[in-house]
Enzyme design. Structure first.
Site, mmCIF file in Angstrom:
data_model
loop_
_atom_site.group_PDB
_atom_site.id
_atom_site.type_symbol
_atom_site.label_atom_id
_atom_site.label_comp_id
_atom_site.label_asym_id
_atom_site.label_seq_id
_atom_site.Cartn_x
_atom_site.Cartn_y
_atom_site.Cartn_z
ATOM 1 N NE ARG A 184 -3.729 -2.366 0.273
ATOM 2 C CZ ARG A 184 -3.463 -3.522 -0.348
ATOM 3 N NH1 ARG A 184 -2.436 -3.617 -1.193
ATOM 4 N NH2 ARG A 184 -4.241 -4.561 -0.181
ATOM 5 C CB SER A 232 -8.748 -2.396 5.031
ATOM 6 O OG SER A 232 -9.219 -3.711 4.890
ATOM 7 C CD GLU A 302 -5.517 -0.329 2.763
ATOM 8 O OE1 GLU A 302 -5.271 -1.259 3.554
ATOM 9 O OE2 GLU A 302 -6.209 -0.470 1.751
HETATM 10 C C1 LIG Z 1 -15.776 -1.718 -0.200
HETATM 11 C C2 LIG Z 1 -14.336 -1.346 -0.438
HETATM 12 C C3 LIG Z 1 -13.385 -2.348 -0.631
HETATM 13 C C4 LIG Z 1 -12.044 -2.016 -0.847
HETATM 14 N N1 LIG Z 1 -11.140 -3.030 -1.054
HETATM 15 C C5 LIG Z 1 -9.843 -2.725 -1.292
HETATM 16 C C6 LIG Z 1 -8.880 -3.753 -1.543
HETATM 17 O O1 LIG Z 1 -9.173 -4.942 -1.550
HETATM 18 N N2 LIG Z 1 -7.605 -3.382 -1.761
HETATM 19 C C7 LIG Z 1 -7.214 -2.074 -1.760
HETATM 20 O O2 LIG Z 1 -6.020 -1.809 -1.994
HETATM 21 N N3 LIG Z 1 -8.104 -1.082 -1.536
HETATM 22 C C8 LIG Z 1 -9.398 -1.381 -1.308
HETATM 23 N N4 LIG Z 1 -10.305 -0.375 -1.069
HETATM 24 C C9 LIG Z 1 -9.845 1.023 -1.045
HETATM 25 C C10 LIG Z 1 -9.958 1.722 -2.436
HETATM 26 O O3 LIG Z 1 -10.845 1.019 -3.249
HETATM 27 C C11 LIG Z 1 -8.601 1.798 -3.127
HETATM 28 O O4 LIG Z 1 -7.668 2.443 -2.300
HETATM 29 C C12 LIG Z 1 -8.686 2.560 -4.456
HETATM 30 O O5 LIG Z 1 -7.449 2.460 -5.120
HETATM 31 C C13 LIG Z 1 -9.055 4.032 -4.258
HETATM 32 O O6 LIG Z 1 -9.113 4.655 -5.522
HETATM 33 P P1 LIG Z 1 -9.778 6.094 -5.695
HETATM 34 O O7 LIG Z 1 -9.610 6.447 -7.117
HETATM 35 O O8 LIG Z 1 -11.138 6.120 -5.119
HETATM 36 O O9 LIG Z 1 -8.791 6.973 -4.820
HETATM 37 P P2 LIG Z 1 -9.196 8.224 -3.895
HETATM 38 O O10 LIG Z 1 -9.736 7.695 -2.603
HETATM 39 O O11 LIG Z 1 -10.013 9.181 -4.645
HETATM 40 O O12 LIG Z 1 -7.749 8.849 -3.638
HETATM 41 C C14 LIG Z 1 -6.787 8.142 -2.861
HETATM 42 C C15 LIG Z 1 -5.510 9.017 -2.774
HETATM 43 O O13 LIG Z 1 -4.904 9.076 -4.070
HETATM 44 C C16 LIG Z 1 -4.830 10.422 -4.529
HETATM 45 N N5 LIG Z 1 -5.109 10.391 -5.967
HETATM 46 C C17 LIG Z 1 -6.178 9.861 -6.598
HETATM 47 N N6 LIG Z 1 -6.033 9.969 -7.933
HETATM 48 C C18 LIG Z 1 -4.844 10.572 -8.148
HETATM 49 C C19 LIG Z 1 -4.129 10.970 -9.311
HETATM 50 N N7 LIG Z 1 -4.602 10.762 -10.553
HETATM 51 N N8 LIG Z 1 -2.926 11.581 -9.156
HETATM 52 C C20 LIG Z 1 -2.420 11.800 -7.915
HETATM 53 N N9 LIG Z 1 -3.054 11.453 -6.775
HETATM 54 C C21 LIG Z 1 -4.257 10.844 -6.890
HETATM 55 C C22 LIG Z 1 -5.887 11.179 -3.726
HETATM 56 O O14 LIG Z 1 -5.585 12.561 -3.631
HETATM 57 C C23 LIG Z 1 -5.793 10.464 -2.380
HETATM 58 O O15 LIG Z 1 -4.691 10.938 -1.642
HETATM 59 C C24 LIG Z 1 -11.651 -0.672 -0.854
HETATM 60 C C25 LIG Z 1 -12.606 0.340 -0.689
HETATM 61 C C26 LIG Z 1 -13.936 0.019 -0.484
HETATM 62 C C27 LIG Z 1 -14.954 1.119 -0.312
#
Ligand SMILES: Cc1cc2nc3c(=O)[nH]c(=O)nc-3n(C[C@H](O)[C@H](O)[C@H](O)COP(=O)(O)OP(=O)(O)OC[C@H]3O[C@@H](n4cnc5c(N)ncnc54)[C@H](O)[C@@H]3O)c2cc1C
Length: 311
Positions: A184, A232, A302
């Site tokens: 992560r 998580s 995380e």
């Molecule tokens: C039900 C559920 C299950 C999940 N299961 C998992 C799992 O199994 N494994 C796992 O790893 N995660 C899991 N997650 C967490 C999440 O899905 C991941 O972390 C996912 O990668 C988040 O992506 P996002 O685009 O929504 O990021 P965001 O939450 O929008 O952003 C996360 C971070 O990245 C930054 N960011 C986003 N896009 C960019 C970009 N283009 N350039 C620079 N910075 C950026 C944001 O500013 C922030 O700091 C889960 C979440 C949920 C709700």
């Protein structure tokens, strides 16, 4: 004091004007509430808010903000962030650049590509190695920043290179070897680079095998709690599980206002109705303190905190 307020307003007017000139009128919003754009459904407003639909949009918006010395925050699906109740200063860009191109076993995807859609596209093209994304809500950019994945697989293993815009507004192409992917973790957590796109590589397999694996992955998630969460909250400490430790502290189901540690899985915190970011954060701190006092283990988040916090 009044002078400082006037200067700030003049700078805001100038920024809005520069933004409109580069990106077109009516696209920049001021004081947009962020709760509807993030999974936990909490958080205050963005000072400025913009939805990027193309890579050109994304790059231009970052550059205009950098020129105005405004901080830039990119949001994917907000599936891994807690936005403070006070909101986020500067420009928040909601990333909806969704282009995906496939060639052989390689995929070039824009950073706003939806992970589930990416897994399905790879499957249709007979490219294996992306099945684990089927249960992970978010965009490719967010996944690269947090090196999202399961216990066995993560996105960093599939990345060949990442195109990003740095703090000077220059586009840089980073080979995977320089991205410091770990559990992560990636270099993007320590910089203000914005991820624009990535080149990924899978391997050839039959569509039916890929579909079967995706099905297995979905089955394995059937018991996950449902409701507004970020999955998580904590990383698992070496050799143990954050959920097990929190549960052992008797906190499963513990509630603070509208925020609750899931009754099903203690590493999930749910917004069970009307939670505030402050309540969720307090619950996170409470779980951390309980695990530290009982086991001497310091859990590490995380999720990422965004916005202004008075803690
Ligand atoms: C039900 C559920 C299950 C999940 N299961 C998992 C799992 O199994 N494994 C796992 O790893 N995660 C899991 N997650 C967490 C999440 O899905 C991941 O972390 C996912 O990668 C988040 O992506 P996002 O685009 O929504 O990021 P965001 O939450 O929008 O952003 C996360 C971070 O990245 C930054 N960011 C986003 N896009 C960019 C970009 N283009 N350039 C620079 N910075 C950026 C944001 O500013 C922030 O700091 C889960 C979440 C949920 C709700």
């Amino acid at each position: 004091m009044a002078k400082r307020g006037e200067a700030a307003e003049a700078a805001a007017v100038e920024f809005a004007r520069a933004f409109e000139t580069r990106l077109g009128p009516g696209r920049l919003r001021r004081r947009e509430r962020l709760a509807p754009y993030v999974n936990w459904r909490v958080g205050g407003p963005a000072e400025w808010f913009f939805i990027a639909r193309t890579p050109a949009d994304l790059l231009a918006a970052v550059r205009v903000a950098r020129e105005a010395r405004l901080p830039v925050t990119v949001l994917g699906y907000g599936a891994n962030v807690l936005v403070s109740d006070a909101g986020i200063p500067g420009l928040v860009i909601l990333n909806r650049t969704e282009g995906v191109a496939i060639s052989g076993a390689e995929i070039r995807a824009e950073s706003g590509a939806n992970l589930v859609a990416l897994a399905r596209r790879a499957c249709e093209a007979g490219i294996a190695g992306f099945e684990f994304l089927i249960g992970i809500p978010g965009t490719l950019g967010g996944a690269i920043v947090g090196n999202a994945g399961t216990r066995e697989e993560w996105i960093g293993e599939r990345v060949l290179e990442v195109e990003a815009v740095d703090d000077r507004g220059e586009v840089v192409v980073w080979p995977a070897s320089q991205l410091d992917f770990g559990y992560r973790r990636s270099r993007f957590q320590r910089t203000s680079d914005v991820v624009l796109a990535a080149r990924l590589r899978g391997y050839r397999a039959s569509r039916s095998d890929i579909e079967a694996r995706m099905q297995q992955m979905l089955e394995a998630r059937k018991h996950q709690p449902s409701g507004p969460s970020t999955g998580s909250v904590f990383k698992n400490p070496p050799g143990d599980y954050a959920g097990r430790l929190i549960e052992a502290c008797g906190l499963k189901g513990y509630r603070l206002g509208g925020a609750q540690i899931s009754e099903k899985h203690a590493n999930f915190i749910l917004n069970v109705g009307g939670a505030t970011a402050r309540e969720i954060r307090a619950l996170i701190e409470l779980a951390k303190a309980a695990v530290r006092d009982r086991f001497g283990i310091l859990l590490e988040e995380e999720i990422r905190y965004l916005g202004t916090w008075d803690t």
